[in-house]
Design a protein around this motif. Structure first.
Motif: not given
Lengths: 203, 127
Positions: A113, B14, B19, B60, B109-111
């Motif tokens: 990720e 996602d 995430s 996502d 993103k990022p989360v």
């Protein structure tokens, strides 16, 4: 062995630099620390010459997230961290949600990720500047010798010459070094240069 | 859709478990009473919305199966009342434009606490 003109090379380097800046800002948000970028390096290499030493990639074993981008041109993108630092970054990313002893369980998914975010940040801003759109494959994470990971990509591409764009990312807090590496096959080069020329003509 | 006692249902779509976990944690920190459902692909999300229609959805883009913007388009065509935030690393303008056309919020993103707050602000703003 350089079919790129000085202006094309300069433009590509600058576009890569901006993309890397976007990537660094995402990485900085994830690790909560400043990320410093080196000067970007863009150069054509004979495929047989590409190795960790030539690209100044320190660290014998790395955690590597690899993603392929396709569109008007194809590129393989990699985010590399020295193996032991990868775990610290995963811990930073997940914060208090995961205890340090459990980080290893999430390494694979978290690095995928993380790579997905960093590599897309860079490629997306480059694609936007060049006014084109790129599709990305799902990220793959592997741990191994830097040379082995590089040689896999080079042999899969099966091209005599490759354009390599790379930049170092330094995370101050961890004294750790990461690398952002893009490899473009020579068959993609013509399309890329056509887009670079169009970009230049709009300036 | 459950609206009693400020309970809202959020569907997190996602393919990255990390995430999903992070979005869930940041949302529950602000809204501990919300019901969170998770889907690991756009296809799974389409099945879930028919079964447990959520109030909100984070989506996502790059996932196995149908891509997130396509899943969002299908969900919104069927359930225009669901508020969708496209939560993606793929920040190319083409995707941001697509999100805007769908009436969804694009969040890069990022989360993080900050980016989740952007999605939450959009969910709770009245149209």
């Amino acid at each position: 062995m350089n079919p790129l003109s000085e202006l094309q090379l300069d433009t590509l380097t600058e576009i890569f630099n901006i993309g890397a800046g976007r990537a660094a800002s995402s990485l900085s948000e994830i690790v909560g620390d400043q990320v410093k970028l080196s000067v970007p390096r863009v150069q054509l290499y004979k495929s047989s010459d590409i190795n960790a030493e030539v690209l100044s990639l320190n660290g014998l074993r790395v955690g590597a997230v690899k993603q392929s981008f396709s569109g008007p041109f194809d590129a393989d993108a990699m985010l590399l961290f020295t193996e032991e630092r990868a775990m610290e970054i995963v811990h930073d990313m997940m914060g208090s949600q995961v205890a340090i002893e459990d980080v290893a369980e999430f390494e694979q998914e978290a690095m995928c990720e993380l790579g997905n975010i960093i590599l897309n940040a860079c490629l997306s801003s480059m694609a936007d500047m060049l006014d084109l759109s790129l599709d990305s494959s799902l990220p793959i994470y592997s741990v191994g010798a830097t040379d082995l990971i590089l040689s896999q990509i080079v042999s899969e591409a099966d091209q005599p010459v490759m354009l390599v764009l790379h930049i170092d990312l330094a995370i101050e807090k961890h004294l750790s070094q990461g690398y952002l590496v893009f490899l473009l096959s020579s068959s993609s080069l013509r399309e890329l240069l056509a887009h670079i020329d169009r970009f230049i003509s709009r300036i | 859709m459950p609206h009693r006692n400020n309970i809202r249902t959020l569907l997190i779509v996602d393919d990255s478990r990390v995430s999903r976990m992070m979005i869930r944690t940041f949302v529950l920190a602000k809204h501990p009473q919300w019901i969170i459902i998770e889907a690991a692909s756009g296809n799974e999300a389409l099945e879930i919305v028919d079964r447990d229609t959520p109030n909100y959805c984070t989506m996502d883009i790059n996932m196995p199966g149908i891509i997130g913007t396509e899943a969002a388009a299908q969900i919104l065509a069927k359930y225009p009342g669901i508020r969708v935030a496209i939560f993606s690393a793929n920040i190319q303008e083409s995707h941001q434009t697509r999100a805007a056309t769908l009436g969804a919020k694009f969040v890069a993103k990022p989360v993080t606490e900050r980016t989740v707050a952007l999605a939450l602000d959009f969910f709770e703003s009245q149209t």
